[in-house]
Write a protein that holds these residues in place. Structure first.
Motif, mmCIF file in Angstrom:
data_model
loop_
_atom_site.group_PDB
_atom_site.id
_atom_site.type_symbol
_atom_site.label_atom_id
_atom_site.label_comp_id
_atom_site.label_asym_id
_atom_site.label_seq_id
_atom_site.Cartn_x
_atom_site.Cartn_y
_atom_site.Cartn_z
ATOM 1 N N GLU A 106 0.907 -1.271 0.034
ATOM 2 C CA GLU A 106 0.348 0.285 -0.224
ATOM 3 C C GLU A 106 0.966 1.159 0.297
ATOM 4 O O GLU A 106 2.010 1.442 0.723
ATOM 5 C CB GLU A 106 -1.059 0.042 1.294
ATOM 6 N N GLY A 107 0.469 2.064 -0.836
ATOM 7 C CA GLY A 107 1.443 3.417 -0.978
ATOM 8 C C GLY A 107 2.318 3.399 -2.195
ATOM 9 O O GLY A 107 2.708 4.332 -2.623
ATOM 10 N N ASP A 108 2.619 1.933 -2.692
ATOM 11 C CA ASP A 108 3.386 1.918 -3.917
ATOM 12 C C ASP A 108 2.677 2.404 -5.123
ATOM 13 O O ASP A 108 1.471 2.297 -4.908
ATOM 14 C CB ASP A 108 3.869 0.520 -3.948
ATOM 15 N N PHE A 109 3.282 2.190 -6.267
ATOM 16 C CA PHE A 109 2.564 2.644 -7.471
ATOM 17 C C PHE A 109 3.002 1.524 -8.586
ATOM 18 O O PHE A 109 4.038 1.067 -8.968
ATOM 19 C CB PHE A 109 3.162 4.118 -7.989
ATOM 20 N N PHE A 110 1.917 1.591 -9.430
ATOM 21 C CA PHE A 110 2.304 0.917 -10.787
ATOM 22 C C PHE A 110 2.473 1.947 -11.792
ATOM 23 O O PHE A 110 2.048 3.174 -11.621
ATOM 24 C CB PHE A 110 0.986 0.447 -11.403
ATOM 25 N N GLU A 111 3.573 1.670 -12.625
ATOM 26 C CA GLU A 111 3.949 2.892 -13.786
ATOM 27 C C GLU A 111 2.576 3.074 -14.746
ATOM 28 O O GLU A 111 2.450 4.236 -14.970
ATOM 29 C CB GLU A 111 4.970 2.549 -14.302
ATOM 30 N N ASP A 112 1.931 1.759 -15.056
ATOM 31 C CA ASP A 112 0.963 1.912 -16.027
ATOM 32 C C ASP A 112 -0.284 1.311 -15.481
ATOM 33 O O ASP A 112 0.185 0.127 -15.180
ATOM 34 C CB ASP A 112 1.519 1.527 -17.363
#
Length: 297
Positions: free
Chosen positions: A78-84
């Motif tokens: 949680e709090g991390d990101f997918f680039e696309d």
């Protein structure tokens, strides 16, 4: 960048993530999928949309760790990101094209196997919103691998029938045995069956429903790889036509799908040698989507 708002372990090696993707959430319908990519070096991973919230601008995905890319996904928090996050892709369920009045005249059965429960859920939920309660037969190998039970019960109540191969929970046996019991012993009548799960499960559901005279749709999302039709992984034979799960489906008439060919082809596609053989053998029909090489049938 697309933020992960929620992460939850559903079962061993099966994870749920709620992802901030407002443009996808605004347009998606049950049956469609999206593609996620962790970073610029990451593999494109097609995943059926499990749920969506248009007001919050979020989409729910469920995935099973089966290789390096899905392992890397499971390491995100949680709090991390997918680039696309790209979507919605594919064709929505044919049920979404019917009016509520038409749907209310139908008795609909869903058969979900394992992680296939995730793409079944949004369709059952959407039907509930139209005033229709579907029957759902949900199968797993054992109790520990039953996922989304509470969510499914919230939209179909006591119309949910859980089966486990080992009898540790619910009905002891395969989903096909439960479907047969519902029809032949309990006198249930169905106008449509939707099967989503492992290909071997969908094959035997299709064989049973053909015998029982129930029109059936199967989702071929298990064979998708790049989600655009360009890789050729999801090429299959439906009746006498070449189709591609990601651009023509993922749902097709289950009684016309050549499941044996699809399963054999999936095994061959797993190796570089096999992929090269398929490219040579299938020629211009090896992939679809570009519209320039004859790959689109």
């Amino acid at each position: 960048m697309y933020k992960i708002l929620k992460k939850k372990k559903l079962a061993e090696q099966i994870w749920l993530m709620d992802v901030e993707a407002p443009r996808v959430a605004a347009k998606c319908l049950p049956g469609e999928f999206l593609i996620v990519k962790i970073d610029r070096y990451g593999e494109r991973i097609p995943l059926t949309i499990c749920d969506y919230d248009r007001e919050k601008g979020t989409v729910l995905i469920v995935f099973q760790v089966v290789g390096a890319s899905s392992y890397r996904m499971a390491e995100l928090n949680e709090g991390d990101f997918f680039e696309d996050v790209v979507g919605p892709l594919g064709c929505p369920s044919e049920l979404t094209k019917k009016t509520p009045e038409e749907l209310r005249k139908m008795n609909i059965l869903f058969v979900a196997g394992g992680v296939g429960t995730a793409p079944v859920y949004p369709q059952v939920k959407w039907l509930k919103e139209q005033g229709v309660t579907a029957d759902v037969v949900q199968g797993a190998k054992n109790k520990d691998l039953v996922i989304l039970e509470d969510e499914m019960r919230a939209v179909c109540g006591d119309h949910l029938y859980i089966t486990t191969d080992d009898g540790s929970y619910g009905f002891h046996g395969l989903v096909t045995a439960k479907v047969e019991e519902l029809v032949e012993k309990e006198g249930k009548h169905y106008d449509l069956c939707v099967a989503i799960g492992p290909m071997i499960m969908m094959k035997f559901v299709a064989l049973l429903t053909k015998k029982l005279g129930i029109p059936t749709v199967a989702s071929m999302n298990p064979i998708m790889v790049d989600g655009t039709g360009m890789c050729g992984a999801c090429r299959l034979i439906v009746g006498d036509e070449v189709k591609f799960a990601c651009v023509d489906g993922p749902e097709f008439d289950a009684h016309k799908i050549d499941f044996d060919q699809a399963m054999k082809r999936a095994r061959m596609y797993a190796s570089e040698e096999g992929r090269e053989y398929l490219r040579e053998k299938e020629g211009k029909t090896h992939h679809g989507g570009c519209g320039n090489c004859g790959g689109q049938q």
